[in-house]
Design a protein around this motif. Structure first.
Motif, PDB file in Angstrom:
ATOM      1  N   THR A 175       0.701  -1.293   0.043  1.00 18.14           N
ATOM      2  CA  THR A 175      -0.137   0.094  -0.048  1.00 18.14           C
ATOM      3  C   THR A 175       0.879   1.301   0.076  1.00 18.14           C
ATOM      4  O   THR A 175       0.401   2.313  -0.523  1.00 18.14           O
ATOM      5  CB  THR A 175      -1.000  -0.082   1.163  1.00 18.14           C
ATOM      6  N   GLY A 176       2.225   1.069   0.478  1.00 18.55           N
ATOM      7  CA  GLY A 176       2.745   2.521   0.603  1.00 18.55           C
ATOM      8  C   GLY A 176       2.611   3.053   1.947  1.00 18.55           C
ATOM      9  O   GLY A 176       2.847   4.348   1.898  1.00 18.55           O
ATOM     10  N   ILE A 177       1.825   2.801   2.807  1.00 13.83           N
ATOM     11  CA  ILE A 177       1.323   3.146   3.999  1.00 13.83           C
ATOM     12  C   ILE A 177       1.813   2.489   5.109  1.00 13.83           C
ATOM     13  O   ILE A 177       2.185   1.301   5.334  1.00 13.83           O
ATOM     14  CB  ILE A 177      -0.072   3.122   4.108  1.00 13.83           C
ATOM     15  N   TYR A 178       2.588   3.388   6.230  1.00 14.24           N
ATOM     16  CA  TYR A 178       2.906   2.779   7.432  1.00 14.24           C
ATOM     17  C   TYR A 178       1.841   1.873   8.294  1.00 14.24           C
ATOM     18  O   TYR A 178       0.791   2.456   8.254  1.00 14.24           O
ATOM     19  CB  TYR A 178       3.320   4.066   8.379  1.00 14.24           C
ATOM     20  N   PRO A 179       2.050   0.913   8.451  1.00 10.11           N
ATOM     21  CA  PRO A 179       0.855  -0.160   8.989  1.00 10.11           C
ATOM     22  C   PRO A 179       0.595   0.447  10.378  1.00 10.11           C
ATOM     23  O   PRO A 179      -0.607   0.073  10.719  1.00 10.11           O
ATOM     24  CB  PRO A 179       1.960  -1.475   9.351  1.00 10.11           C
ATOM     25  N   GLN A 184      10.840  -0.707   2.562  1.00  7.28           N
ATOM     26  CA  GLN A 184       9.815  -1.389   1.371  1.00  7.28           C
ATOM     27  C   GLN A 184       8.616  -0.617   1.411  1.00  7.28           C
ATOM     28  O   GLN A 184       8.208  -0.802   0.116  1.00  7.28           O
ATOM     29  CB  GLN A 184       9.284  -2.929   2.108  1.00  7.28           C
ATOM     30  N   THR A 185       8.170   0.155   2.075  1.00  9.47           N
ATOM     31  CA  THR A 185       7.192   1.276   1.870  1.00  9.47           C
ATOM     32  C   THR A 185       7.357   1.997   0.772  1.00  9.47           C
ATOM     33  O   THR A 185       6.471   2.533  -0.094  1.00  9.47           O
ATOM     34  CB  THR A 185       7.040   2.339   3.089  1.00  9.47           C
ATOM     35  N   ASP A 186       8.728   2.228   0.301  1.00 12.17           N
ATOM     36  CA  ASP A 186       9.087   3.181  -0.869  1.00 12.17           C
ATOM     37  C   ASP A 186       8.861   2.284  -2.037  1.00 12.17           C
ATOM     38  O   ASP A 186       9.276   3.084  -2.956  1.00 12.17           O
ATOM     39  CB  ASP A 186      10.621   3.685  -0.450  1.00 12.17           C
ATOM     40  N   LEU A 187       8.758   1.187  -2.103  1.00  6.91           N
ATOM     41  CA  LEU A 187       8.538   0.501  -3.448  1.00  6.91           C
ATOM     42  C   LEU A 187       7.562   0.990  -4.175  1.00  6.91           C
ATOM     43  O   LEU A 187       7.553   1.057  -5.393  1.00  6.91           O
ATOM     44  CB  LEU A 187       8.378  -1.020  -3.102  1.00  6.91           C
ATOM     45  N   PHE A 188       6.380   1.393  -3.480  1.00  2.00           N
ATOM     46  CA  PHE A 188       5.295   1.916  -4.491  1.00  2.00           C
ATOM     47  C   PHE A 188       5.452   2.777  -5.127  1.00  2.00           C
ATOM     48  O   PHE A 188       5.501   2.937  -6.278  1.00  2.00           O
ATOM     49  CB  PHE A 188       4.239   2.334  -3.353  1.00  2.00           C
ATOM     50  N   SER A 189       6.052   4.236  -4.480  1.00  4.47           N
ATOM     51  CA  SER A 189       6.317   5.264  -5.226  1.00  4.47           C
ATOM     52  C   SER A 189       7.662   5.138  -6.312  1.00  4.47           C
ATOM     53  O   SER A 189       7.716   5.734  -7.198  1.00  4.47           O
ATOM     54  CB  SER A 189       6.549   6.445  -4.549  1.00  4.47           C
ATOM     55  N   SER A 190       8.728   4.318  -5.813  1.00  2.34           N
ATOM     56  CA  SER A 190       9.878   4.007  -6.483  1.00  2.34           C
ATOM     57  C   SER A 190       9.410   3.355  -7.929  1.00  2.34           C
ATOM     58  O   SER A 190      10.089   3.882  -9.018  1.00  2.34           O
ATOM     59  CB  SER A 190      10.706   3.649  -5.842  1.00  2.34           C
ATOM     60  N   LEU A 191       8.443   2.407  -7.955  1.00  4.25           N
ATOM     61  CA  LEU A 191       8.207   1.675  -8.976  1.00  4.25           C
ATOM     62  C   LEU A 191       7.342   2.539  -9.709  1.00  4.25           C
ATOM     63  O   LEU A 191       7.324   2.308 -11.077  1.00  4.25           O
ATOM     64  CB  LEU A 191       7.473   0.268  -8.661  1.00  4.25           C
ATOM     65  N   ALA A 192       6.413   3.345  -9.221  1.00  5.20           N
ATOM     66  CA  ALA A 192       5.447   4.306  -9.793  1.00  5.20           C
ATOM     67  C   ALA A 192       6.632   5.197 -10.864  1.00  5.20           C
ATOM     68  O   ALA A 192       6.094   5.467 -12.035  1.00  5.20           O
ATOM     69  CB  ALA A 192       4.830   5.254  -8.939  1.00  5.20           C
ATOM     70  N   LYS A 222       0.309   8.109  -6.039  1.00  4.34           N
ATOM     71  CA  LYS A 222       1.032   8.239  -4.885  1.00  4.34           C
ATOM     72  C   LYS A 222       0.447   7.640  -3.826  1.00  4.34           C
ATOM     73  O   LYS A 222      -0.702   7.168  -3.786  1.00  4.34           O
ATOM     74  CB  LYS A 222       1.295   9.888  -4.601  1.00  4.34           C
ATOM     75  N   ALA A 223       1.278   7.246  -2.667  1.00  3.69           N
ATOM     76  CA  ALA A 223       0.906   6.929  -1.651  1.00  3.69           C
ATOM     77  C   ALA A 223       1.415   7.731  -0.252  1.00  3.69           C
ATOM     78  O   ALA A 223       2.747   8.137  -0.434  1.00  3.69           O
ATOM     79  CB  ALA A 223       1.512   5.354  -1.271  1.00  3.69           C
ATOM     80  N   LYS A 224       0.709   7.802   0.791  1.00  4.76           N
ATOM     81  CA  LYS A 224       1.296   8.832   1.995  1.00  4.76           C
ATOM     82  C   LYS A 224       2.641   8.535   2.499  1.00  4.76           C
ATOM     83  O   LYS A 224       3.264   9.670   2.488  1.00  4.76           O
ATOM     84  CB  LYS A 224       0.141   8.334   3.030  1.00  4.76           C
ATOM     85  N   ASP A 225       2.984   7.267   2.604  1.00  6.34           N
ATOM     86  CA  ASP A 225       4.405   7.332   3.395  1.00  6.34           C
ATOM     87  C   ASP A 225       5.324   6.577   2.461  1.00  6.34           C
ATOM     88  O   ASP A 225       6.565   6.448   2.822  1.00  6.34           O
ATOM     89  CB  ASP A 225       4.305   6.143   4.451  1.00  6.34           C
ATOM     90  N   SER A 226       5.006   6.563   0.930  1.00 11.18           N
ATOM     91  CA  SER A 226       5.920   6.086   0.239  1.00 11.18           C
ATOM     92  C   SER A 226       6.990   7.049  -0.223  1.00 11.18           C
ATOM     93  O   SER A 226       6.317   8.304  -1.162  1.00 11.18           O
ATOM     94  CB  SER A 226       5.223   5.055  -0.753  1.00 11.18           C
ATOM     95  N   GLU A 227       8.342   7.233  -0.536  1.00 10.71           N
ATOM     96  CA  GLU A 227       9.121   8.064  -1.105  1.00 10.71           C
ATOM     97  C   GLU A 227       9.557   7.316  -2.375  1.00 10.71           C
ATOM     98  O   GLU A 227       9.889   6.346  -2.498  1.00 10.71           O
ATOM     99  CB  GLU A 227      10.296   8.631  -0.274  1.00 10.71           C
ATOM    100  N   ALA A 228       9.374   8.554  -3.690  1.00 10.90           N
ATOM    101  CA  ALA A 228       9.747   8.135  -4.869  1.00 10.90           C
ATOM    102  C   ALA A 228      11.674   8.023  -4.676  1.00 10.90           C
ATOM    103  O   ALA A 228      12.199   9.080  -4.846  1.00 10.90           O
ATOM    104  CB  ALA A 228       9.386   9.028  -5.783  1.00 10.90           C
ATOM    105  N   LEU A 229      11.957   6.936  -4.885  1.00 17.79           N
ATOM    106  CA  LEU A 229      13.679   6.714  -4.646  1.00 17.79           C
ATOM    107  C   LEU A 229      14.312   5.740  -5.654  1.00 17.79           C
ATOM    108  O   LEU A 229      15.096   4.874  -5.509  1.00 17.79           O
ATOM    109  CB  LEU A 229      13.976   6.230  -3.332  1.00 17.79           C
ATOM    110  N   LEU A 230      13.564   6.002  -7.019  1.00 19.55           N
ATOM    111  CA  LEU A 230      13.995   5.080  -8.091  1.00 19.55           C
ATOM    112  C   LEU A 230      15.542   5.137  -8.125  1.00 19.55           C
ATOM    113  O   LEU A 230      15.971   3.891  -8.373  1.00 19.55           O
ATOM    114  CB  LEU A 230      13.358   5.429  -9.643  1.00 19.55           C
TER     115      LEU A 230
END
Length: 506
Positions: free
Chosen positions: A92-96, A392-400, A408-416
């Motif tokens: 989800t890219g969200i902190y649990p 692992q939360t950052d996988l959402f935005s990085s793969l985006a 976008k997801a709240k806690d996911s940073e885009a780090l491709l």
């Protein structure tokens, strides 16, 4: 006049043919720039359990081959020290800790992920990917009382997976069956399945009532229904033809993962390959028994490494390895005795599943959430080691970023660039979760707030991280978190306390 017409026809045909070739070339180029994506997620694999992180006692050559030819991360984290919340965050890219019910779920819990939420697989679906999950799910199914004898909805297919072949929760929990696209595999409708996590079904044997039926002895928490001689958590009745063979589970999931690649190789695909090893009960296939010299826990790690090698062979044979980005990680840190007597403690020897870190699964210390992590993309990612802070939360935005999605997801940073090994500038900070609370990472500093609860989880012999005082550690100088610096550096502690509270309030 006829010659002019013929010339025009030839000219138009040439231009049309040229445009068609250009279009085909452009489409091929576009396809080649969008890789297949595979996330391999272990269950309870520790940072020190793999030889690419320095283990001298367990050799993992197939993982090593990928890790040493990709980017190996030394500072990467699962969002939680336990499985359900960690997996929730990855997808989800969200902190649990933002989700109250993101705890370790029973096998009959309702679906944890809101079907309206944009998940990692949904984002990739919207970007033209076919999506699949093979292996452990443990994020709940259905919306209430589950009828295991009909289509089970909602589930993985309703949160973004086109294809799913899963076990509902964990190998030590009922129901002990595989579920394919919402249906129990191999179910005889004349032998319906019933599941209950509160009370047993009349006349059904348990580890307490029929210990003579056991081939594996339970130590704590696993004394309910017996399946294949193994006592489980929860009670189950029926479904005999559908029950899995524990020793064949790794092979079953491997074949499903291989078939998924073969079926979807002509279009961009995403596969979430969620291995069940080395979670309990550890049941290696007979050909791996004794291969590690460390009992079943070491043997299933060897088995999993072999599975990864076979899976990579399939990617090569199907001609897609060079256009596949692979991410390998674990859902949380390691544990030895997690409910069964299987010689994990007795045969660990000099092996350190936690590496140089303190704690383990469930813990707020580093070994609870700092996990094995590498990325591999043949010809695209240069071999290297990264100390960038990544979750692992950052996988959402990085793969985006990779697929040029605006989701976008709240806690996911885009780090491709970090994933690709092109940058070492990772996250600035992280707010993570252990069994007894949340804690904070920033730069080289780890801060653990006071929390209630036992300092030692006695059943598993792992330090919880709980204390009545703030704990502050400089991980650059003290990777084992032995020296609490909260009194020595009060200004740094106040700085981190403020930033930690701000992160919780966001």
């Amino acid at each position: 006049m006829r010659k002019i017409v013929c010339a025009l026809v030839i000219l138009i045909g040439f231009i049309s043919c040229k445009n068609e070739k250009s279009s085909t070339s452009a489409e091929k180029q576009k396809t080649n720039t969008v890789p297949n994506i595979v996330i391999i997620n272990f269950d309870d694999l520790g940072y020190g359990d793999v030889s690419f992180n320095g283990s001298k006692t367990i050799q993992t050559p197939n993982m090593d081959s990928l890790a040493l030819n990709g980017v190996r991360f030394t500072n990467a984290y699962a969002a939680s020290a336990t499985c359900t919340p960690s997996r929730y965050s990855l997808l989800t890219g969200i902190y649990p800790w933002r989700k109250e019910k993101a705890k370790i779920l029973p096998g009959n819990a309702p679906l944890l992920i809101d079907t309206s939420r944009v998940t990692l697989p949904k984002m990739l679906q919207n970007s033209g990917y076919t999506t699949g999950i093979v292996g452990k799910w443990h994020l709940g199914l259905g919306s209430g009382d589950i009828n295991w004898n009909a289509q089970i909805q909602p589930g993985p297919n309703e949160v973004g997976f086109d294809y799913s072949y899963i076990l509902a929760a964990t190998q030590d929990r009922v129901p002990t069956v595989y579920i394919k696209n919402g249906y129990v595999v191999g179910l005889d409708k004349n032998d319906p399945i019933e599941v209950n996590y509160k009370e047993n079904f009349e006349g059904e044997p348990t580890a307490l009532s029929n210990p003579e039926m056991l081939k594996m002895k339970w130590e704590h928490g696993h004394n309910n229904s017996i399946v294949n001689g193994i006592p489980r958590i929860g009670f189950m009745k029926g479904g005999d033809t559908a029950k899995w063979n524990d020793e064949e589970m790794a092979n079953v999931f491997l074949k499903e993962a291989q078939n998924y690649v073969k079926t979807n190789k002509k279009k961009p695909f995403f596969l979430y390959y969620a291995l069940q090893q080395p979670h309990v009960p550890r049941t290696p296939n007979p050909k791996f028994v004794g291969t590690s010299g460390m009992g079943p826990r070491g043997d299933v790690i060897k088995e999993a490494d072999w599975c990864i090698g076979e899976f990579i062979k399939t990617l090569k044979e199907e001609g897609v390895l060079e256009n596949t980005l692979i991410v390998l990680t674990s859902d949380n840190g390691p544990v030895l005795n997690d409910g069964y007597y299987d010689d994990a403690v007795e045969k660990v020897g000099n092996h350190k599943p936690w590496g140089d870190f303190r704690g383990g699964k469930y813990s707020m210390y580093e070994a609870g959430t700092r996990v094995p992590f590498f990325t591999y993309w043949k010809g695209k990612i240069k071999p290297g080691v990264s100390n960038a802070l990544f979750c692992q939360t950052d996988l959402f935005s990085s793969l985006a970023q990779l697929v040029k999605s605006n989701e976008k997801a709240k806690d996911s940073e885009a780090l491709l660039p970090v994933l690709m090994g092109e940058s070492t500038h990772g996250r600035e900070q992280l707010t993570l979760q252990g069994s007894l609370g949340t804690f904070f990472r920033k730069g080289d500093w780890a801060m653990i707030p006071p929390s209630k609860g036992p300092k030692l989880f006695k059943n598993v012999n792992i330090e919880s991280g709980a204390s009545d005082k703030y704990q502050l550690y400089n991980l650059k100088e003290d990777i084992g978190e032995q020296n609490n610096l909260s009194e020595k550096y009060p200004d740094k502690l106040e700085e981190l306390k403020k930033e930690y509270q701000n992160s919780l309030a966001e």
